[in-house]
Design a protein around this motif. Structure first.
Motif, mmCIF file in Angstrom:
data_model
loop_
_atom_site.group_PDB
_atom_site.id
_atom_site.type_symbol
_atom_site.label_atom_id
_atom_site.label_comp_id
_atom_site.label_asym_id
_atom_site.label_seq_id
_atom_site.Cartn_x
_atom_site.Cartn_y
_atom_site.Cartn_z
ATOM 1 N N SER A 1 43.239 11.539 8.691
ATOM 2 C CA SER A 1 42.612 10.503 8.824
ATOM 3 C C SER A 1 42.709 9.424 9.555
ATOM 4 O O SER A 1 42.319 8.238 9.657
ATOM 5 C CB SER A 1 42.929 10.553 7.029
ATOM 6 O OG SER A 1 44.439 10.193 7.023
ATOM 7 N N GLY A 2 44.062 9.196 10.483
ATOM 8 C CA GLY A 2 44.531 8.157 10.995
ATOM 9 C C GLY A 2 43.455 8.091 12.359
ATOM 10 O O GLY A 2 42.917 7.662 12.575
ATOM 11 N N THR A 3 43.434 9.511 12.891
ATOM 12 C CA THR A 3 42.573 9.869 14.361
ATOM 13 C C THR A 3 41.311 9.604 13.757
ATOM 14 O O THR A 3 40.683 8.465 14.773
ATOM 15 C CB THR A 3 42.919 10.876 14.807
ATOM 16 O OG1 THR A 3 44.444 11.447 14.869
ATOM 17 C CG2 THR A 3 42.273 11.140 16.260
ATOM 18 N N TRP A 4 40.870 9.900 12.555
ATOM 19 C CA TRP A 4 39.111 9.174 12.035
ATOM 20 C C TRP A 4 39.293 8.005 12.235
ATOM 21 O O TRP A 4 38.304 7.332 12.685
ATOM 22 C CB TRP A 4 38.910 10.140 10.863
ATOM 23 C CG TRP A 4 37.606 10.264 11.156
ATOM 24 C CD1 TRP A 4 36.385 10.556 11.237
ATOM 25 C CD2 TRP A 4 36.964 9.059 9.620
ATOM 26 N NE1 TRP A 4 35.419 9.986 10.725
ATOM 27 C CE2 TRP A 4 35.517 9.413 9.976
ATOM 28 C CE3 TRP A 4 37.172 8.335 9.081
ATOM 29 C CZ2 TRP A 4 34.898 8.068 8.904
ATOM 30 C CZ3 TRP A 4 36.848 7.466 7.926
ATOM 31 C CH2 TRP A 4 35.831 7.184 7.961
ATOM 32 N N LEU A 5 40.130 7.502 11.437
ATOM 33 C CA LEU A 5 39.938 5.712 11.440
ATOM 34 C C LEU A 5 39.999 4.769 12.842
ATOM 35 O O LEU A 5 39.182 4.006 13.115
ATOM 36 C CB LEU A 5 41.084 4.849 10.088
ATOM 37 C CG LEU A 5 40.415 5.864 8.996
ATOM 38 C CD1 LEU A 5 42.145 4.856 7.970
ATOM 39 C CD2 LEU A 5 39.511 5.284 8.170
ATOM 40 N N LEU B 1 36.686 5.651 14.564
ATOM 41 C CA LEU B 1 35.983 4.603 13.887
ATOM 42 C C LEU B 1 35.977 2.939 14.290
ATOM 43 O O LEU B 1 35.123 2.644 14.467
ATOM 44 C CB LEU B 1 36.355 5.034 12.366
ATOM 45 C CG LEU B 1 34.814 4.118 11.276
ATOM 46 C CD1 LEU B 1 33.712 4.902 11.734
ATOM 47 C CD2 LEU B 1 35.366 3.860 9.787
ATOM 48 N N PHE B 2 37.186 2.258 13.969
ATOM 49 C CA PHE B 2 37.304 1.002 13.911
ATOM 50 C C PHE B 2 37.507 0.735 15.685
ATOM 51 O O PHE B 2 37.012 -0.329 16.080
ATOM 52 C CB PHE B 2 38.847 0.290 13.251
ATOM 53 C CG PHE B 2 38.318 0.440 12.152
ATOM 54 C CD1 PHE B 2 37.486 -0.336 10.926
ATOM 55 C CD2 PHE B 2 39.143 1.249 10.940
ATOM 56 C CE1 PHE B 2 37.326 -0.045 9.579
ATOM 57 C CE2 PHE B 2 39.222 1.466 9.724
ATOM 58 C CZ PHE B 2 38.141 0.383 9.056
ATOM 59 N N LEU B 3 38.267 1.516 16.535
ATOM 60 C CA LEU B 3 37.996 1.244 17.688
ATOM 61 C C LEU B 3 36.376 1.022 18.288
ATOM 62 O O LEU B 3 36.506 0.954 19.821
ATOM 63 C CB LEU B 3 39.076 1.551 18.749
ATOM 64 C CG LEU B 3 40.261 1.494 18.190
ATOM 65 C CD1 LEU B 3 41.490 2.580 19.183
ATOM 66 C CD2 LEU B 3 41.179 -0.270 17.925
#
Length: 130
Positions: A105-109, A112-114
């Protein structure tokens, strides 16, 4: 030699405490203590698990006339280690799942945000003909 004496001998030879053996068999320490004092007998399922844990036959455990294990105790440490590894994952496997979920989830977020930042930079830096 009685079942309790054999169990105690196998347990001490393997370097396990009553607590450790109880955890491996999913029983209480008091149950192991009663088995070793010949006050009670384990269920059939537990007898099979004990025989696999220590690499001996159920006949050796149950029959008093058999003084020595029927099979060599060469596979017991490996079998015991495998049982301990499975028990550890059964008890603490959820931690591994949480770590993996947090990482994904940290990698995905992060992605997603960058990603919008990078794409917006590309759009503003282009010179449009006009």
């Amino acid at each position: 030699m009685t079942f309790g004496e054999k169990l105690q001998k196998l347990r001490t030879r393997a370097g396990l405490s009553q607590d450790q053996l109880a955890k491996l068999l999913d029983v209480s320490r008091q149950a192991v203590s009663k088995w070793e004092r010949n006050e009670a007998m384990p269920e059939v399922e537990k007898l099979v698990r004990i025989s696999r844990q220590f690499g001996v036959s159920t006949d050796y455990l149950l029959l008093e006339e058999l003084e020595e294990p029927e099979t060599a105790n060469t596979t017991a440490p490996a079998a015991g280690l495998w049982v301990r590894v499975k028990q550890w994952y059964r008890n603490r496997g959820y931690l591994l799942a949480w770590v993996l979920a947090a990482w994904v989830s940290g990698t995905w977020l992060t992605w997603l945000f960058l990603r919008p930042i990078h794409t917006s930079r590309r759009r503003t830096s282009r010179i449009l003909p006009g």
